[in-house]
Design a protein around this motif. Structure first.
Motif, mmCIF file in Angstrom:
data_model
loop_
_atom_site.group_PDB
_atom_site.id
_atom_site.type_symbol
_atom_site.label_atom_id
_atom_site.label_comp_id
_atom_site.label_asym_id
_atom_site.label_seq_id
_atom_site.Cartn_x
_atom_site.Cartn_y
_atom_site.Cartn_z
ATOM 1 N N PHE A 153 -6.398 -11.269 -13.563
ATOM 2 C CA PHE A 153 -5.233 -10.625 -13.034
ATOM 3 C C PHE A 153 -4.277 -11.516 -13.017
ATOM 4 N N SER A 154 -3.037 -10.989 -13.518
ATOM 5 C CA SER A 154 -1.599 -11.539 -13.559
ATOM 6 C C SER A 154 -1.059 -11.218 -12.225
ATOM 7 N N ILE A 155 -0.171 -12.131 -11.725
ATOM 8 C CA ILE A 155 0.772 -11.710 -10.435
ATOM 9 C C ILE A 155 1.962 -11.341 -11.026
ATOM 10 N N VAL A 156 2.574 -10.301 -10.521
ATOM 11 C CA VAL A 156 3.845 -9.806 -10.822
ATOM 12 C C VAL A 156 4.802 -9.341 -9.548
ATOM 13 N N ASN A 157 5.746 -10.266 -9.633
ATOM 14 C CA ASN A 157 6.701 -10.063 -8.468
ATOM 15 C C ASN A 157 8.214 -9.870 -9.162
ATOM 16 N N LYS A 158 8.969 -9.700 -8.240
ATOM 17 C CA LYS A 158 10.530 -9.526 -8.526
ATOM 18 C C LYS A 158 11.030 -10.376 -9.562
ATOM 19 N N SER A 159 10.743 -11.759 -9.345
ATOM 20 C CA SER A 159 11.285 -12.755 -10.234
ATOM 21 C C SER A 159 10.333 -13.297 -11.355
ATOM 22 N N SER A 160 9.154 -12.929 -11.400
ATOM 23 C CA SER A 160 8.169 -13.697 -12.315
ATOM 24 C C SER A 160 6.980 -12.762 -12.574
ATOM 25 N N VAL A 161 6.283 -13.358 -13.599
ATOM 26 C CA VAL A 161 4.950 -12.911 -13.806
ATOM 27 C C VAL A 161 4.127 -14.146 -14.298
ATOM 28 N N THR A 162 2.970 -14.242 -13.338
ATOM 29 C CA THR A 162 2.240 -15.291 -13.805
ATOM 30 C C THR A 162 0.802 -14.707 -14.424
ATOM 31 N N GLU A 163 0.850 -15.006 -15.755
ATOM 32 C CA GLU A 163 -0.229 -14.630 -16.307
ATOM 33 C C GLU A 163 -1.732 -15.029 -15.968
ATOM 34 N N ASN A 164 -2.827 -14.112 -16.104
ATOM 35 C CA ASN A 164 -4.025 -14.555 -15.605
ATOM 36 C C ASN A 164 -4.114 -15.818 -14.531
ATOM 37 N N ALA A 165 -3.592 -15.334 -13.436
ATOM 38 C CA ALA A 165 -3.450 -16.249 -12.384
ATOM 39 C C ALA A 165 -4.677 -16.008 -11.595
#
Length: 114
Positions: free
Chosen positions: A71-83
């Motif tokens: 899963f990637s973490i998606v928030n307003k300021s960034s996406v952390t791929e495969n976190a």
């Protein structure tokens, strides 16, 4: 290989944050110990804000645990791929980690005991 994996209830309360957002807090985390690797904290999905996580196409395999979806973490300021990863259908020897998520160590992700 599974004889080197130990799963136990992680003591105390645990938190995971990313990009300033609290993704989850739990008193029901599991700690997985595997050989000489660092311990990994697994959070129950029920205690994670799954709206911040998007399932990716990445799948990894572990002989001692099974296939892990990522899963990637998606928030307003960034996406952390495969976190983060989860064993949707772990092998029987580690069935306790089903419906749990673990997070890769990264500068943007903080897993900590409160």
């Amino acid at each position: 290989m599974t004889d080197t994996i130990t799963i136990r209830k992680a003591p105390g309360k645990w938190s995971v944050r990313s990009g300033g957002a609290i993704l989850g807090e739990t008193n029901n985390a599991l700690e997985l110990l595997e050989g000489d690797k660092d311990p990994v904290i697994y959070f129950p999905r029920a205690d994670i804000a799954m709206a911040f996580l998007d399932r990716t196409n990445k799948v990894t395999q572990c002989a001692g645990k099974g296939d892990a979806t990522h899963f990637s973490i998606v928030n307003k300021s960034s996406v952390t791929e495969n976190a983060a990863w989860s064993y949707e259908n772990p092998i029987d020897a580690v069935a306790e980690i089903k419906d749990h998520l673990a997070f890769y160590p990264a500068d943007s992700i903080k897993v900590e005991q409160l």
